[in-house]
Design an enzyme around this catalytic site. Structure first.
Site, short mmCIF file in Angstrom:
data_model
loop_
_atom_site.label_atom_id
_atom_site.label_comp_id
_atom_site.label_asym_id
_atom_site.label_seq_id
_atom_site.Cartn_x
_atom_site.Cartn_y
_atom_site.Cartn_z
CG LEU A 20 27.80 65.79 39.18
CD1 LEU A 20 27.59 66.94 40.15
CD2 LEU A 20 26.60 64.86 39.19
CE LYS A 70 39.67 71.79 33.70
NZ LYS A 70 39.07 72.66 34.73
CG ASP A 106 37.00 75.74 34.57
OD1 ASP A 106 35.91 75.15 34.66
OD2 ASP A 106 38.08 75.14 34.40
CB ALA A 131 48.83 79.11 43.35
N GLY A 132 46.72 76.64 41.78
CA GLY A 132 46.74 75.71 40.65
C GLY A 132 45.34 75.37 40.23
CG ASN A 154 49.89 77.56 46.64
OD1 ASN A 154 48.84 76.93 46.50
ND2 ASN A 154 51.05 77.07 46.23
#
Length: 289
Positions: A20, A70, A106, A131-132, A154
């Site tokens: 998007l 990233k 983010d 946790a990721g 997690n």
């Protein structure tokens, strides 16, 4: 009208076909009167370095970075902003010298999204699922913004322990408390902000939640799911059924894009302009339903 003065920005990732982000940035360009166009660029993992070098050679004004790149882009950058370095991931690149400087919007985007819903992290008790990926940014945000405690759940306990250790060390206090997802009943009674950062519930897996037990959702006064496809996840439905408020991750996506656009242009985006963009995003998503 695209011409010789048009600034080009874009997104690198794999895949990028359903993003998007072009809706966000091309709408913002129009609303702010910027001669700027935003294009997704599919980039394979082995070509990340080539992509960064080539983008700078082509005078690309700015790049967003999505999965799985990233962290992989970091060695190819001139520098990395402090919070992005702390998280170990960047999603926005801004020209710096002959290369780029990396940022993580983010984290700030999630902060603005929570603020827009009236959710404050200062002194808040939080349950964070996952946790990721984006959950890492959420973990650092909670700690940096002063959450009193964060129960980090997690599926794999070791991964939760590792992230909790990183965050506690970075902020200098023991606020992150790791637990296996299956041990959620060890969380003390109370009412919590819950942030859902796993992939469970992401389309097409829409009939599952990371925790199915309805008793868990009685702990939640506000549930924030980082997923935005589907618009209403099972996590959100269970939260609302237990009497809590629930939000999806579309505003996080919006504001991380707004923050990136502001970094590239050097000028603020008004809330009115951001909301025009938000309505366009919702309209685009409605075609998925």
């Amino acid at each position: 009208m695209i011409d010789g003065k048009t600034a080009v920005c874009g997104l690198i990732g794999d895949p990028v076909e359903h993003t998007l982000s072009p809706v966000i940035h091309n709408t913002l360009a129009r609303e702010t009167g910027r001669n700027l166009v935003y294009v997704p660029f599919p980039v394979k993992a082995e070509r990340v370095g080539d992509a960064i070098k080539g983008a700078r050679a082509l005078s690309i004004r700015g790049l967003n970075v999505t999965v799985p790149h990233k962290s992989a882009v970091i060695p190819f950058l001139n520098s990395v902003e402090k919070e992005a370095a702390m998280i170990g991931a960047v999603n926005t690149l801004v020209p710096e010298g002959e290369g780029y400087r990396g940022y993580n919007t983010d984290l700030t985007g999630l902060g603005r999204a929570l603020d827009s819903e009236g959710v404050k992290l200062k002194d808040e008790r939080v349950i964070l699922l996952g946790a990721g990926g984006a959950a890492r940014a959420a973990a650092f945000l909670c700690a940096l913004r002063g959450a009193s405690e964060v129960w980090l759940l997690n599926r794999t306990l070791q991964k939760a322990q590792e992230l909790a250790g990183e965050v506690n060390c970075a902020v200098g206090r023991e606020c992150m408390k790791p637990l296996a997802l299956s041990d959620w009943e060890r969380i003390p009674e109370g009412r919590y902000l819950a942030i859902q950062g796993t992939k469970v519930g992401l389309a097409p897996d829409t009939e599952n939640a990371p925790i199915e037990d309805e008793r868990f959702y009685r702990l939640i006064h506000t549930g924030y799911d980082l997923i935005y496809r589907p618009v209403c996840t099972k996590f959100m439905r269970l939260t609302e059924a237990a009497g809590g408020n629930a939000f999806n991750g579309l505003k996080m996506l919006l504001y991380q894009g707004v923050e990136a656009f502001e970094l590239w242009t050097g000028e603020p985006v008004s809330e009115e302009q951001a909301m025009i963009c938000y309505e366009r995003m919702k309209k685009e998503l409605s075609g998925d339903e």
